[in-house]
Design an enzyme around this catalytic site. Structure first.
Site, mmCIF file in Angstrom:
data_model
loop_
_atom_site.group_PDB
_atom_site.id
_atom_site.type_symbol
_atom_site.label_atom_id
_atom_site.label_comp_id
_atom_site.label_asym_id
_atom_site.label_seq_id
_atom_site.Cartn_x
_atom_site.Cartn_y
_atom_site.Cartn_z
ATOM 1 N N TYR A 1 0.303 -3.819 12.192
ATOM 2 C CA TYR A 1 0.165 -2.415 11.756
ATOM 3 C C TYR A 1 0.907 -1.452 12.676
ATOM 4 O O TYR A 1 1.713 -0.652 12.195
ATOM 5 C CB TYR A 1 -1.312 -2.050 11.560
ATOM 6 C CG TYR A 1 -1.799 -2.446 10.185
ATOM 7 C CD1 TYR A 1 -1.825 -3.778 9.785
ATOM 8 C CD2 TYR A 1 -2.176 -1.489 9.266
ATOM 9 C CE1 TYR A 1 -2.230 -4.146 8.527
ATOM 10 C CE2 TYR A 1 -2.590 -1.848 7.987
ATOM 11 C CZ TYR A 1 -2.612 -3.177 7.631
ATOM 12 O OH TYR A 1 -2.993 -3.534 6.358
ATOM 13 N N HIS B 1 0.829 -1.224 0.000
ATOM 14 C CA HIS B 1 0.000 0.000 0.000
ATOM 15 C C HIS B 1 0.857 1.264 0.000
ATOM 16 O O HIS B 1 0.517 2.262 0.638
ATOM 17 C CB HIS B 1 -0.967 0.010 1.194
ATOM 18 C CG HIS B 1 -1.972 -1.104 1.149
ATOM 19 N ND1 HIS B 1 -3.142 -1.032 0.451
ATOM 20 C CD2 HIS B 1 -1.954 -2.342 1.706
ATOM 21 C CE1 HIS B 1 -3.816 -2.167 0.578
ATOM 22 N NE2 HIS B 1 -3.111 -2.983 1.328
ATOM 23 N N ASN C 1 -10.408 -3.020 2.060
ATOM 24 C CA ASN C 1 -10.033 -3.045 0.646
ATOM 25 C C ASN C 1 -11.268 -2.776 -0.203
ATOM 26 O O ASN C 1 -12.387 -2.734 0.313
ATOM 27 C CB ASN C 1 -9.445 -4.414 0.260
ATOM 28 C CG ASN C 1 -7.977 -4.554 0.631
ATOM 29 O OD1 ASN C 1 -7.245 -3.576 0.716
ATOM 30 N ND2 ASN C 1 -7.559 -5.781 0.858
#
Ligand code: NDP
Length: 486
Positions: A338, A55, A128
């Site tokens: 993350y 990303h 997504n």
């Protein structure tokens, strides 16, 4: 920025000359005492932070979420308590595999990352534009991404690597079918849906838990690009999607999405025929109809791309009380991965950066760390429990217990799952023109990979739908008998 016209150093000292280095004589070498030259060059050398491994290329905007249907039955989260609640938010859309300078119109899933600044802290939904994903176990994630990135020897993207992985991983077929369908290249970021993909949870004041999937349906309508259109655009404007989003918002054409959920009562997860936490599966609408929640609108472009889009740090673990995760193995891994990525990319204070910091008070006992730029908790007590009125835990927001079953083990992710039926359902719901496009998109790349990989992959298409398999086989010039050997 104030309107003082004069330039300064980083320390605020006025700059007398920004054109000429100090030198010993007009033709002599530079002087070590030219602090300004050193500061400029040193800062320039450090302008980049590591790009996201996945990303990397994205576009973002600020907006709001308006609640049109309350969810008080399902969650104690104040955001959803009543119709008319409105919450500021930030969205970042991205391609997955390309680097920061790559073409926006590549065939690739799009990240659909959202940060809602609720009165009870941030809610981040890192979704997504597709309702499923290629793998259902995070242990396979880095292998999958390696196969989509560059060949370690040549530094080139490689169809053989991609299809080698997919053909060995039949659980990817549903997402592969989506990726090579017309929806695999959105016309713009405004003309695509978003999905949580993962199952999450909601829980209410009574301690009841519900499993939930989130849907963001574009109110601009789905629009897509063909391979040929995408290639032409990529040849003239690598930033086509970023530019389109910026320009639309700048002219007041604010994109909107209808926010919807599917809800499954906690106990139904035990008996539902489809594994409810399998990231390669949707919940068919006939079993769990979508319900309206609200409308999301993007209204404001970033004021500074690096500060707000590049430093945006989303965390699936950011959830106000009344919202929770699920046992989805990929989600579980993302809860840890993350924040780990953010600490690596932009440092330990990432959560305090303006685009990331909550719009409600933050009261932790975290202190110090590199580049601390806020008040560092002021002079207040830095441990808990304490006798000095420091903030304390609030047992009222404790999530209900999750009953666990089974022994700790590495369970085969294929047991109790199958890989083909929903890929087949997707194929069958496509119009004849969409089927034609899917087959042509697949053939364009599959014909470049070795025959053994073609055969292995053909077996997957055929199990999803006999017609699907037959059309790909015919396109590759493979007979039915040979295809069956795959
Ligand atoms: P439904 O007929 O009830 O729903 C099909 C959904 O598929 C539509 O609501 C639409 O979702 C989406 N869709 C329609 N056309 C296309 C297309 N050409 N390409 C991709 N998606 C399309 O059936 P089910 O719920 O039983 O699902 C059947 C298949 O539809 C699934 O296997 C899955 O591949 C796909 N799908 C299902 C979704 C779900 O949450 N159930 C969501 C998206 C796709 P949307 O309004 O989100 O565009």
């Amino acid at each position: 920025m104030d309107h003082c016209p004069y330039q300064t150093t980083a320390a605020g000292n006025p700059v007398a000359d920004n054109q000429n280095t100090q030198t010993a004589g007009a033709r002599g070498p530079a002087l070590l005492q030219d602090y300004q030259l050193m500061e400029k060059m040193a800062h320039f050398n450090r302008e980049r932070v590591p790009e996201r491994v996945v990303h990397a290329k994205g576009a973002g905007a600020f907006g709001n979420l308006l609640i049109t249907h309350d969810l008080a039955r399902y969650t104690r989260a104040k955001l959803f308590a009543k119709v008319g609640n409105c919450c500021p938010m930030f969205a970042r859309f991205s391609t997955v595999a390309g680097e920061m300078g790559s073409a926006d119109t590549a065939r690739d899933p799009r990240g659909f990352a959202l940060k809602f600044y609720t009165e009870e802290g941030n809610w981040d939904l890192v979704g997504n534009n597709t309702p499923v994903f290629f793998v259902r176990d995070a242990l396979k994630f880095s292998d999958f991404i390696h196969s989509q990135k560059r060949d370690p020897a040549t530094g080139l993207r490689d169809n053989t690597m991609q299809w080698d992985f997919w053909s060995h991983s039949p659980e990817s077929l549903h997402q592969v079918t989506t990726l090579f369908s017309d929806r695999g290249i959105p016309a713009t970021l405004r003309h695509m849906n978003g999905y949580s993909s993962h199952t999450y949870s909601l829980w209410n004041e009574a301690g009841e838990r519900f499993w939930v999937k989130w849907h963001f349906k574009t109110l601009q309508g789905i629009q897509t690009l063909t391979n040929a259109q995408a290639a032409t655009i990529a040849g003239t404007d690598l930033d086509y999607h970023r530019r389109d989003l910026h320009d639309a918002i700048a002219r007041g054409d604010f994109p909107q999405w209808r926010v919807q959920i599917q809800i499954m009562p906690e106990r139904e997860a035990l008996s539902y025929a489809i594994h409810p936490f399998d990231l390669t599966k949707v919940w068919p609408h006939v079993d769990y109809p979508v319900m309206d929640v609200g409308v999301m609108t993007l209204t404001q472009n970033p004021r500074n791309y690096f500060a707000e889009v590049e430093q945006a740090a989303f965390e699936p673990g950011n959830m106000p009380p009344g919202m929770g995760a699920s046992p989805d193995k990929v989600l579980q891994a993302r809860l840890l991965s993350y924040p780990d990525a953010h600490r690596h990319r932009i440092g330990i204070q990432y959560a305090a950066l303006p685009v990331n910091r909550p719009h409600c008070p933050v009261k932790t006992y975290h202190r110090d760390g590199a580049s601390r730029f806020d008040g560092n908790g002021e002079g207040n007590v830095n441990y808990e429990p304490n006798s000095f009125d420091g903030p304390v835990q609030d047992p009222r927001v404790r999530e209900p217990a999750l009953a666990l079953q089974g022994d700790a083990d590495r369970y085969d992710h294929r047991l109790g799952n199958e890989d083909y039926s929903q890929a087949g359902a997707l194929y069958r719901l496509m119009s004849p023109a969409q089927k034609d496009q899917l087959i042509a998109n697949l053939l364009a790349v599959l014909q470049t990979v070795p025959r053994a990989i073609q055969l292995r992959q053909l077996a997957q298409f055929g199990q999803a739908d006999a017609g699907y398999g037959a059309r790909v086989a015919a396109g590759l010039g493979i007979s039915a008998g040979e295809a069956a050997l795959g």
